[in-house]
Motif scaffolding. Structure first.
Motif, PDB file in Angstrom:
ATOM      1  N   GLN A   1      46.104  33.007  37.741  1.00  0.00           N
ATOM      2  CA  GLN A   1      45.208  33.821  36.954  1.00  0.00           C
ATOM      3  C   GLN A   1      43.778  33.708  37.443  1.00  0.00           C
ATOM      4  OE1 GLN A   1      47.110  31.950  33.669  1.00  0.00           O
ATOM      5  NE2 GLN A   1      47.131  33.859  32.545  1.00  0.00           N
ATOM      6  N   VAL A   2      43.398  32.523  37.866  1.00  0.00           N
ATOM      7  CA  VAL A   2      42.052  32.377  38.401  1.00  0.00           C
ATOM      8  C   VAL A   2      41.956  33.090  39.726  1.00  0.00           C
ATOM      9  CG1 VAL A   2      40.330  30.739  39.160  1.00  0.00           C
ATOM     10  CG2 VAL A   2      41.829  30.192  37.266  1.00  0.00           C
ATOM     11  N   HIS A   3      43.070  33.022  40.482  1.00  0.00           N
ATOM     12  CA  HIS A   3      43.069  33.659  41.784  1.00  0.00           C
ATOM     13  C   HIS A   3      42.942  35.171  41.673  1.00  0.00           C
ATOM     14  CE1 HIS A   3      43.226  31.898  45.654  1.00  0.00           C
ATOM     15  NE2 HIS A   3      43.863  30.848  45.192  1.00  0.00           N
ATOM     16  N   ALA A   4      43.271  35.720  40.498  1.00  0.00           N
ATOM     17  CA  ALA A   4      43.120  37.155  40.324  1.00  0.00           C
ATOM     18  C   ALA A   4      41.674  37.549  40.517  1.00  0.00           C
ATOM     19  CB  ALA A   4      43.593  37.571  38.930  1.00  0.00           C
ATOM     20  N   VAL A   5      40.782  36.618  40.241  1.00  0.00           N
ATOM     21  CA  VAL A   5      39.374  36.825  40.545  1.00  0.00           C
ATOM     22  C   VAL A   5      39.042  35.861  41.668  1.00  0.00           C
ATOM     23  CG1 VAL A   5      37.041  36.743  39.657  1.00  0.00           C
ATOM     24  CG2 VAL A   5      38.931  37.369  38.157  1.00  0.00           C
ATOM     25  N   ALA A   6      38.797  36.369  42.835  1.00  0.00           N
ATOM     26  CA  ALA A   6      38.661  35.500  44.011  1.00  0.00           C
ATOM     27  C   ALA A   6      37.405  34.685  43.962  1.00  0.00           C
ATOM     28  CB  ALA A   6      38.670  36.352  45.281  1.00  0.00           C
ATOM     29  N   ASP A   7      36.676  34.773  42.863  1.00  0.00           N
ATOM     30  CA  ASP A   7      35.385  34.108  42.794  1.00  0.00           C
ATOM     31  C   ASP A   7      35.442  32.842  41.958  1.00  0.00           C
ATOM     32  OD1 ASP A   7      35.247  36.649  43.610  1.00  0.00           O
ATOM     33  OD2 ASP A   7      34.030  37.370  41.972  1.00  0.00           O
TER      34      ASP A   7
ATOM     35  N   TYR B   1      22.286  27.678  42.862  1.00  0.00           N
ATOM     36  CA  TYR B   1      21.392  28.838  42.896  1.00  0.00           C
ATOM     37  C   TYR B   1      22.055  30.137  43.334  1.00  0.00           C
ATOM     38  CZ  TYR B   1      21.090  28.775  48.019  1.00  0.00           C
ATOM     39  OH  TYR B   1      21.386  28.846  49.357  1.00  0.00           O
ATOM     40  N   ARG B   2      23.183  30.097  44.008  1.00  0.00           N
ATOM     41  CA  ARG B   2      23.770  31.333  44.525  1.00  0.00           C
ATOM     42  C   ARG B   2      24.559  32.067  43.449  1.00  0.00           C
ATOM     43  NH1 ARG B   2      25.986  30.305  50.691  1.00  0.00           N
ATOM     44  NH2 ARG B   2      23.973  29.777  51.608  1.00  0.00           N
ATOM     45  N   GLU B   3      24.184  33.299  43.174  1.00  0.00           N
ATOM     46  CA  GLU B   3      24.916  34.122  42.220  1.00  0.00           C
ATOM     47  C   GLU B   3      25.892  35.015  42.971  1.00  0.00           C
ATOM     48  OE1 GLU B   3      22.296  36.184  39.646  1.00  0.00           O
ATOM     49  OE2 GLU B   3      21.427  34.356  38.786  1.00  0.00           O
ATOM     50  N   TRP B   4      27.039  35.267  42.333  1.00  0.00           N
ATOM     51  CA  TRP B   4      28.102  35.997  43.004  1.00  0.00           C
ATOM     52  C   TRP B   4      27.759  37.463  43.202  1.00  0.00           C
ATOM     53  CZ3 TRP B   4      31.711  34.968  46.133  1.00  0.00           C
ATOM     54  CH2 TRP B   4      32.779  35.849  46.344  1.00  0.00           C
ATOM     55  N   GLY B   5      27.022  38.041  42.297  1.00  0.00           N
ATOM     56  CA  GLY B   5      26.632  39.438  42.468  1.00  0.00           C
ATOM     57  C   GLY B   5      27.469  40.409  41.663  1.00  0.00           C
ATOM     58  N   SER B   6      28.559  39.933  41.081  1.00  0.00           N
ATOM     59  CA  SER B   6      29.382  40.767  40.217  1.00  0.00           C
ATOM     60  C   SER B   6      30.016  39.877  39.160  1.00  0.00           C
ATOM     61  CB  SER B   6      30.471  41.488  41.023  1.00  0.00           C
ATOM     62  OG  SER B   6      31.330  40.555  41.653  1.00  0.00           O
ATOM     63  N   THR B   7      30.515  40.492  38.115  1.00  0.00           N
ATOM     64  CA  THR B   7      31.107  39.737  37.015  1.00  0.00           C
ATOM     65  C   THR B   7      32.360  38.988  37.475  1.00  0.00           C
ATOM     66  OG1 THR B   7      30.273  41.303  35.382  1.00  0.00           O
ATOM     67  CG2 THR B   7      32.118  39.914  34.714  1.00  0.00           C
ATOM     68  N   VAL B   8      32.475  37.772  37.010  1.00  0.00           N
ATOM     69  CA  VAL B   8      33.637  36.945  37.327  1.00  0.00           C
ATOM     70  C   VAL B   8      34.490  36.804  36.074  1.00  0.00           C
ATOM     71  CG1 VAL B   8      34.408  34.625  37.941  1.00  0.00           C
ATOM     72  CG2 VAL B   8      32.489  35.669  39.157  1.00  0.00           C
ATOM     73  N   GLY B   9      35.761  37.092  36.195  1.00  0.00           N
ATOM     74  CA  GLY B   9      36.698  36.848  35.103  1.00  0.00           C
ATOM     75  C   GLY B   9      37.306  35.466  35.285  1.00  0.00           C
ATOM     76  N   LEU B  10      36.876  34.530  34.462  1.00  0.00           N
ATOM     77  CA  LEU B  10      37.277  33.129  34.616  1.00  0.00           C
ATOM     78  C   LEU B  10      38.428  32.797  33.674  1.00  0.00           C
ATOM     79  CD1 LEU B  10      36.813  30.234  35.678  1.00  0.00           C
ATOM     80  CD2 LEU B  10      35.088  29.961  33.889  1.00  0.00           C
TER      81      LEU B  10
END
Length: 499
Positions: A21-27, A374-383
């Motif tokens: 399920q986490v892998h569904a969001v590669a982030d 400090y690095r932001e992903w740039g898009s919403t992450v589904g955790l």
């Protein structure tokens, strides 16, 4: 001070693996390393052999490396004045080194057992180890091999006149008003322990001075009171009644913090969790959250795969959990070894970047910790993060630290290594024992640890027992970002397995 910092670059990650399920969001990544004594038993015989996959004798040149590091630290101290910020930095990095040594030994043992070994979870407190061994440093004979060794272990290598304040620096920095982390220290002694030592322990680490009781009841009661009842037994009666035991150097750590953004319990669902051996664990509760400004990085491990790391802040400023999740097919223990190994080729970070603060020979953990700050992903992450509750058995962490060259002189009797503690020249560190817990819920995290360093008058031939727990691999590290201290770390292989 750069040479000081390169000694202690290794960190603890707080993270929980969420597999499919986490892998569904590669982030999303979960990195948690649990170390439990209930699952893996490691017995060290009188010849110093153990089944952690390492000899009690360090690899060729390992001890010489420790000596070189100590010389480098001593040289730096001689040329630079006492700097509290620098002392804090190095002491914080020392907790990373302790995490790296114990977690790497645990991962190596798990890899030797193979992928089909039963799931095992591990939870440790490097900060607890650091505080207990700092009490030992206060009692070490100045300039003795034991003293020099402990200065490397704790990272506090300052002129003797500044040693008490240096040893107490990390404790003071963490024990601020309103902090979610509480530290408590105590020294339980027989009459052979000098009052000047217990006074020094009180001054440096606010350690209570107690007489050695007749059995373990009073010590375990103290531990329970300082860990909010999460740990009720650390020592047994036989240990306390041992006539060769001179002192118990005891630390308790308790942490309870809410997430800065809490998970909504109504969004928690159940799903499968896959272990290292491919066993599917059903009905695992997964917390869910959409993170709009997530601090996420993806790192590539050459020829092995990728890891994803995400930083989750707590409501209390300065504290966060870092979770590391390996790609499918990448063993969590391979990831642990990679993360806590030195950067190859040095530090190539851009000047002025957070990673630039890492020393040239620092571990990859330093860089991962810096980037996730400090690095932001740039898009919403589904955790999707599993809820879990871990509890280790009582672990003897002495063997992996000795095998890595970190605790050799201090564990040798008849060296006169602790004359600031006692006039007994046979005094030495016999064992360092720890028990820890960690729980992740929708509201936040609660964790505790108790660590006892046993100082005895001569070496006893007794088996060393280690037990280890891991599950579909994810590692959890709870970090105090300002000091880079690793308070807790865990590797979770099965979130439904509480012990």
């Amino acid at each position: 001070m750069s040479k000081l910092l390169l000694l202690l670059a290794a960190t603890t990650l707080a993270g929980i693996n969420t597999h499919k399920q986490v892998h569904a969001v590669a982030d999303t990544a979960a990195f948690s390393t649990p170390f439990s004594t209930d699952q893996l038993e490691v017995v060290e015989d009188i010849n110093g052999n153990n089944n952690l996959g390492v000899e009690d004798n360090s690899p060729s040149g390992a001890y010489e490396e420790i000596e070189e590091m100590g010389n480098a630290m001593e040289s730096a101290v001689k040329t630079e004045p006492y700097d509290n910020e620098a002392v804090l930095r190095v002491a914080g990095d020392a907790t990373v080194t302790l995490a790296a040594k114990v977690l790497t030994a645990a991962s190596e043992a798990r890899m030797q057992e193979g992928m089909d070994a039963p799931a095992v979870n591990t939870v440790i407190s490097p900060l607890g180890m650091h505080q207990s061994l700092s009490l030992a440093q206060l009692g070490a004979t100045p300039d003795s091999p034991s003293h020099e060794e402990l200065k490397v272990v704790t990272g506090v290598n300052v002129p003797e006149i500044d040693e008490q304040s240096g040893i107490g620096a990390l404790h003071s920095a963490l024990m601020t008003e309103g902090s979610p982390l509480l530290l408590a220290n105590s020294v339980w002694s027989r009459p052979e322990i000098l009052p000047t030592y217990t006074e020094a322990a009180l001054t440096a680490l606010e350690a209570e001075a107690r007489q050695m009781p007749e059995d373990a009841t009073e010590i375990n009661s103290w531990v329970s009171s300082k860990t909010n009842g999460l740990i009720t037994k650390l020592l047994d009666d036989d240990t306390v009644k041992d006539p060769l035991l001179l002192s118990v150097l005891l630390n308790a750590v308790y942490f309870k913090a809410a997430w800065k953004v809490q998970f909504d319990p109504k969004l928690t669902t159940t799903g499968n969790f896959t272990t290292r051996g491919g066993v599917v664990v059903p009905d695992v509760p997964y917390m869910h959250m959409k993170v709009g400004e997530a601090k996420v990085i993806v790192e590539n491990i050459p020829n092995l795969g990728k890891i994803t790391a995400i930083s989750l802040p707590y409501a209390n400023d300065g504290y966060r959990a870092i979770l590391l999740l390996p790609d499918d097919g990448l063993d969590v223990h391979e990831m642990v070894k990679y993360v806590f190994s030195p950067m190859e080729g040095g530090n190539f970070a851009q000047p002025g970047s957070p990673e630039a603060k890492c020393e040239p020979d620092s571990t990859r953990w330093c860089h991962i910790s810096a980037k996730t700050a400090y690095r932001e992903w740039g898009s919403t992450v589904g955790l999707f993060l599993p809820k879990f509750k871990l509890e280790s058995g009582v672990m003897d962490v002495t063997a992996p630290l000795k095998a890595s060259g970190m605790l050799r002189e201090a564990t040798m009797p008849n060296r006169g290594g602790f004359l600031r503690m006692t006039d007994d020249t046979a005094a030495h560190i016999d064992r360092t024992l720890q028990k820890a817990t960690m729980e992740f819920t929708e509201e936040g995290t609660e964790a505790s640890a108790a660590t006892a360093t046993l100082v005895s008058t001569r070496s006893l031939a007794r088996p060393r027992i280690f037990r280890l727990k891991f599950d579909h691999p994810f590692v959890v590290v709870i970090e105090h970002e300002p000091t880079r201290s690793v308070a807790f770390a865990a590797i979770v292989e099965d979130p439904l397995q509480s012990s």
